[in-house]
Design a protein around this motif. Structure first.
Motif, PDB file in Angstrom:
ATOM      1  N   ARG A 174      -5.704  -9.246  12.434  1.00 58.14           N
ATOM      2  CA  ARG A 174      -5.199  -8.898  11.102  1.00 58.14           C
ATOM      3  C   ARG A 174      -5.585  -7.465  10.725  1.00 58.14           C
ATOM      4  N   GLU A 178      -2.726  -4.553  10.012  1.00 61.03           N
ATOM      5  CA  GLU A 178      -2.657  -4.006   8.655  1.00 61.03           C
ATOM      6  C   GLU A 178      -2.863  -2.498   8.617  1.00 61.03           C
ATOM      7  N   ARG A 179      -3.499  -1.929   9.652  1.00 58.50           N
ATOM      8  CA  ARG A 179      -3.877  -0.516   9.611  1.00 58.50           C
ATOM      9  C   ARG A 179      -3.071   0.374  10.552  1.00 58.50           C
TER      10      ARG A 179
END
Length: 265
Positions: A174, A178-179
Protein backbone atom coordinates in the motif's frame (compact mmCIF):
# COMPACT_ATOMS: atom_id res chain seq x y z
CA UNK A 1 46.92 -8.75 -10.67
CA UNK A 2 46.27 -7.09 -7.30
CA UNK A 3 44.23 -8.78 -4.57
CA UNK A 4 40.96 -6.92 -5.19
CA UNK A 5 41.10 -7.56 -8.92
CA UNK A 6 41.76 -11.22 -8.22
CA UNK A 7 38.79 -11.41 -5.87
CA UNK A 8 36.52 -9.79 -8.44
CA UNK A 9 37.68 -12.27 -11.08
CA UNK A 10 37.06 -15.24 -8.76
CA UNK A 11 33.63 -13.92 -7.74
CA UNK A 12 32.57 -13.79 -11.36
CA UNK A 13 34.04 -17.16 -12.24
CA UNK A 14 32.46 -18.84 -9.20
CA UNK A 15 29.03 -17.31 -9.83
CA UNK A 16 29.10 -18.36 -13.47
CA UNK A 17 30.14 -21.90 -12.55
CA UNK A 18 27.42 -22.27 -9.94
CA UNK A 19 24.87 -20.71 -12.25
CA UNK A 20 25.68 -23.08 -15.07
CA UNK A 21 25.25 -26.07 -12.79
CA UNK A 22 21.90 -24.74 -11.55
CA UNK A 23 20.82 -24.07 -15.14
CA UNK A 24 21.51 -27.70 -16.03
CA UNK A 25 18.83 -28.71 -13.48
CA UNK A 26 16.34 -25.96 -14.39
CA UNK A 27 12.97 -27.12 -15.74
CA UNK A 28 14.05 -30.69 -15.12
CA UNK A 29 11.36 -31.96 -12.68
CA UNK A 30 13.77 -31.65 -9.76
CA UNK A 31 12.52 -32.76 -6.33
CA UNK A 32 11.55 -29.92 -3.98
CA UNK A 33 11.99 -29.97 -0.20
CA UNK A 34 10.94 -27.44 2.46
CA UNK A 35 13.11 -26.06 5.26
CA UNK A 36 11.55 -23.72 7.86
CA UNK A 37 8.16 -23.15 6.25
CA UNK A 38 5.84 -23.99 3.39
CA UNK A 39 7.43 -21.37 1.11
CA UNK A 40 11.05 -21.90 2.26
CA UNK A 41 12.06 -24.40 -0.39
CA UNK A 42 15.34 -26.03 -1.35
CA UNK A 43 16.50 -28.50 -3.99
CA UNK A 44 19.56 -30.63 -4.62
CA UNK A 45 20.44 -28.08 -7.29
CA UNK A 46 20.90 -25.46 -4.52
CA UNK A 47 23.31 -27.73 -2.66
CA UNK A 48 25.24 -28.80 -5.74
CA UNK A 49 25.51 -25.26 -7.08
CA UNK A 50 26.82 -24.07 -3.71
CA UNK A 51 29.45 -26.83 -3.77
CA UNK A 52 30.47 -25.72 -7.27
CA UNK A 53 30.82 -22.09 -6.16
CA UNK A 54 32.86 -23.07 -3.11
CA UNK A 55 35.16 -25.29 -5.17
CA UNK A 56 36.07 -22.37 -7.45
CA UNK A 57 36.70 -20.07 -4.48
CA UNK A 58 38.78 -22.66 -2.62
CA UNK A 59 41.09 -23.10 -5.60
CA UNK A 60 42.28 -19.51 -5.16
CA UNK A 61 41.46 -18.66 -1.53
CA UNK A 62 41.55 -21.91 0.46
CA UNK A 63 41.56 -20.28 3.91
CA UNK A 64 38.87 -17.60 3.50
CA UNK A 65 35.61 -17.79 5.46
CA UNK A 66 32.49 -18.63 3.46
CA UNK A 67 29.00 -17.47 4.35
CA UNK A 68 26.33 -19.46 2.53
CA UNK A 69 22.64 -20.24 2.66
CA UNK A 70 22.87 -24.02 2.38
CA UNK A 71 24.52 -26.71 4.49
CA UNK A 72 26.91 -25.86 7.34
CA UNK A 73 28.54 -22.69 6.05
CA UNK A 74 28.72 -19.55 8.24
CA UNK A 75 25.47 -17.57 8.50
CA UNK A 76 26.96 -14.19 9.50
CA UNK A 77 29.57 -12.08 7.71
CA UNK A 78 32.81 -11.86 9.73
CA UNK A 79 33.75 -8.36 10.87
CA UNK A 80 37.45 -9.05 10.34
CA UNK A 81 39.36 -10.58 7.47
CA UNK A 82 38.30 -11.78 4.02
CA UNK A 83 35.11 -13.74 3.41
CA UNK A 84 32.77 -14.82 0.63
CA UNK A 85 28.99 -14.49 0.74
CA UNK A 86 27.19 -16.88 -1.60
CA UNK A 87 23.67 -17.85 -2.58
CA UNK A 88 23.62 -20.74 -5.05
CA UNK A 89 20.04 -20.04 -6.18
CA UNK A 90 18.46 -16.83 -4.96
CA UNK A 91 14.84 -17.14 -5.99
CA UNK A 92 14.43 -20.89 -5.51
CA UNK A 93 10.65 -20.46 -5.50
CA UNK A 94 10.94 -19.08 -9.03
CA UNK A 95 13.40 -21.83 -9.97
CA UNK A 96 11.04 -24.64 -8.95
CA UNK A 97 8.10 -22.95 -10.74
CA UNK A 98 10.13 -22.79 -13.97
CA UNK A 99 10.37 -18.98 -13.83
CA UNK A 100 13.67 -17.67 -15.19
CA UNK A 101 14.19 -14.94 -12.55
CA UNK A 102 16.78 -16.49 -10.21
CA UNK A 103 20.45 -15.80 -9.57
CA UNK A 104 23.64 -17.39 -8.39
CA UNK A 105 25.22 -14.74 -6.20
CA UNK A 106 28.82 -14.37 -5.01
CA UNK A 107 30.26 -11.41 -3.08
CA UNK A 108 33.77 -10.96 -1.72
CA UNK A 109 34.05 -9.02 1.55
CA UNK A 110 36.94 -7.69 3.60
CA UNK A 111 36.35 -6.69 7.22
CA UNK A 112 32.60 -6.96 6.66
CA UNK A 113 32.44 -4.71 3.59
CA UNK A 114 31.87 -5.97 0.03
CA UNK A 115 34.70 -5.36 -2.41
CA UNK A 116 33.46 -7.35 -5.43
CA UNK A 117 30.27 -9.10 -6.50
CA UNK A 118 28.67 -11.04 -9.31
CA UNK A 119 25.03 -12.04 -9.74
CA UNK A 120 24.80 -14.62 -12.52
CA UNK A 121 21.35 -15.11 -14.05
CA UNK A 122 22.06 -17.73 -16.73
CA UNK A 123 18.41 -18.52 -17.48
CA UNK A 124 18.14 -14.92 -18.72
CA UNK A 125 21.73 -14.76 -20.00
CA UNK A 126 22.34 -11.75 -17.73
CA UNK A 127 25.48 -11.29 -15.66
CA UNK A 128 25.82 -8.39 -13.21
CA UNK A 129 29.39 -7.65 -12.08
CA UNK A 130 30.67 -5.03 -9.63
CA UNK A 131 34.38 -4.41 -9.21
CA UNK A 132 36.70 -1.45 -8.67
CA UNK A 133 35.69 0.01 -12.04
CA UNK A 134 31.93 0.18 -11.40
CA UNK A 135 28.98 -2.06 -12.24
CA UNK A 136 28.47 -3.82 -15.55
CA UNK A 137 25.66 -5.84 -17.07
CA UNK A 138 26.91 -8.27 -19.70
CA UNK A 139 30.13 -6.31 -19.94
CA UNK A 140 28.52 -2.90 -20.43
CA UNK A 141 28.72 -0.18 -17.73
CA UNK A 142 25.41 0.63 -16.05
CA UNK A 143 24.14 3.24 -13.61
CA UNK A 144 21.05 3.88 -11.54
CA UNK A 145 18.16 5.88 -12.98
CA UNK A 146 18.00 9.67 -12.90
CA UNK A 147 14.31 9.91 -11.95
CA UNK A 148 13.54 12.49 -9.29
CA UNK A 149 9.72 12.47 -9.31
CA UNK A 150 8.35 9.63 -7.13
CA UNK A 151 5.19 9.57 -9.23
CA UNK A 152 7.27 8.40 -12.21
CA UNK A 153 9.26 5.85 -10.17
CA UNK A 154 8.82 2.08 -10.01
CA UNK A 155 9.58 0.49 -6.64
CA UNK A 156 9.60 -3.11 -5.44
CA UNK A 157 9.05 -4.77 -2.07
CA UNK A 158 12.25 -6.81 -1.76
CA UNK A 159 11.96 -9.59 0.74
CA UNK A 160 9.32 -12.08 1.81
CA UNK A 161 7.07 -11.30 4.77
CA UNK A 162 6.12 -14.60 6.40
CA UNK A 163 2.55 -15.64 7.12
CA UNK A 164 2.56 -14.06 10.60
CA UNK A 165 3.56 -10.69 9.09
CA UNK A 166 1.12 -10.41 6.20
CA UNK A 167 -0.24 -7.12 7.55
CA UNK A 168 3.26 -5.70 7.15
CA UNK A 169 3.38 -7.07 3.62
CA UNK A 170 0.06 -5.40 2.81
CA UNK A 171 1.25 -2.15 4.37
CA UNK A 172 4.42 -2.21 2.28
CA UNK A 173 2.47 -2.72 -0.93
CA UNK A 174 0.00 0.00 0.00
CA UNK A 175 2.81 2.41 0.89
CA UNK A 176 4.42 1.83 -2.50
CA UNK A 177 1.30 2.16 -4.64
CA UNK A 178 0.25 5.34 -2.80
CA UNK A 179 3.60 7.08 -3.33
CA UNK A 180 5.06 5.83 -6.59
CA UNK A 181 4.09 5.44 -10.21
CA UNK A 182 4.12 1.63 -10.19
CA UNK A 183 5.21 -1.49 -8.32
CA UNK A 184 6.94 -4.76 -9.23
CA UNK A 185 7.81 -7.88 -7.25
CA UNK A 186 10.18 -10.45 -8.74
CA UNK A 187 10.68 -13.06 -5.99
CA UNK A 188 14.47 -12.74 -6.17
CA UNK A 189 16.17 -10.09 -4.06
CA UNK A 190 19.45 -10.19 -5.96
CA UNK A 191 17.67 -9.73 -9.29
CA UNK A 192 15.70 -6.83 -7.82
CA UNK A 193 18.85 -5.12 -6.58
CA UNK A 194 20.48 -5.65 -9.96
CA UNK A 195 17.53 -3.91 -11.59
CA UNK A 196 17.99 -0.89 -9.32
CA UNK A 197 21.66 -0.83 -10.33
CA UNK A 198 20.73 -0.70 -14.02
CA UNK A 199 17.89 1.82 -13.62
CA UNK A 200 15.15 -0.66 -14.53
CA UNK A 201 13.78 -0.06 -11.02
CA UNK A 202 14.13 3.13 -9.01
CA UNK A 203 13.99 1.62 -5.54
CA UNK A 204 13.26 -1.38 -3.37
CA UNK A 205 12.46 -1.76 0.31
CA UNK A 206 11.91 -4.07 3.27
CA UNK A 207 11.73 -3.53 7.04
CA UNK A 208 12.96 -7.09 7.69
CA UNK A 209 16.57 -7.80 8.63
CA UNK A 210 17.71 -9.61 5.48
CA UNK A 211 20.06 -12.54 5.13
CA UNK A 212 23.49 -11.51 3.83
CA UNK A 213 23.39 -14.00 0.94
CA UNK A 214 20.20 -12.32 -0.33
CA UNK A 215 21.61 -8.80 -0.28
CA UNK A 216 25.35 -8.16 0.06
CA UNK A 217 26.23 -8.68 -3.61
CA UNK A 218 23.25 -6.69 -4.87
CA UNK A 219 23.90 -3.77 -2.56
CA UNK A 220 27.46 -3.60 -3.88
CA UNK A 221 26.09 -3.56 -7.44
CA UNK A 222 23.80 -0.64 -6.58
CA UNK A 223 26.40 1.42 -4.78
CA UNK A 224 28.97 0.93 -7.53
CA UNK A 225 26.32 2.10 -10.01
CA UNK A 226 25.73 5.35 -8.11
CA UNK A 227 22.80 4.29 -5.93
CA UNK A 228 22.13 4.40 -2.21
CA UNK A 229 21.44 1.69 0.39
CA UNK A 230 20.40 2.40 3.99
CA UNK A 231 18.58 0.83 6.88
CA UNK A 232 15.04 1.93 7.81
CA UNK A 233 16.46 4.88 9.77
CA UNK A 234 18.40 6.18 6.79
CA UNK A 235 21.81 5.08 8.10
CA UNK A 236 24.31 3.42 5.77
CA UNK A 237 23.29 -0.22 5.23
CA UNK A 238 25.49 -3.04 6.50
CA UNK A 239 25.06 -6.78 6.35
CA UNK A 240 23.60 -6.76 9.90
CA UNK A 241 21.25 -3.77 9.48
CA UNK A 242 17.53 -3.79 10.23
CA UNK A 243 15.66 -3.50 6.95
CA UNK A 244 16.99 -2.60 3.53
CA UNK A 245 16.08 0.58 1.66
CA UNK A 246 17.72 0.97 -1.75
CA UNK A 247 17.21 3.58 -4.44
CA UNK A 248 18.77 5.66 -7.15
CA UNK A 249 19.49 8.22 -4.40
CA UNK A 250 17.17 10.81 -5.91
CA UNK A 251 13.93 9.31 -4.54
CA UNK A 252 15.47 7.83 -1.42
CA UNK A 253 13.53 9.94 1.07
CA UNK A 254 10.26 8.81 -0.50
CA UNK A 255 11.34 5.17 -0.30
CA UNK A 256 12.23 5.69 3.37
CA UNK A 257 8.79 7.20 3.98
CA UNK A 258 7.22 4.13 2.41
CA UNK A 259 9.14 1.62 4.53
CA UNK A 260 8.33 3.57 7.69
CA UNK A 261 4.65 3.14 6.92
CA UNK A 262 4.95 -0.59 7.45
CA UNK A 263 3.16 -1.64 10.64
CA UNK A 264 5.01 -3.21 13.55
CA UNK A 265 3.32 -5.40 16.17
Amino acid sequence: MDDLTRRAEVAERAARAGGELALSRFRDDIAVETKDGKTDVVTQADRDAQSEVIEVIREEFPDDAIVGEEEDELKEVPEEGPAWVIDPIDGTNNFVRDIRVWATSVAATIDGEPVAATNAMPALDDYYVADSEGTRLNGEPVSVSDRTDPETATVSPTLWWDFDHREDYADAVRAIVERFGDMRRFGCAQATLGMVATGALDGTLSDIRPNPWDTVAGVHLVRNAGGKATDVEGERWRHDSQGLVVSNGRVHESVLEAVRAVSHP
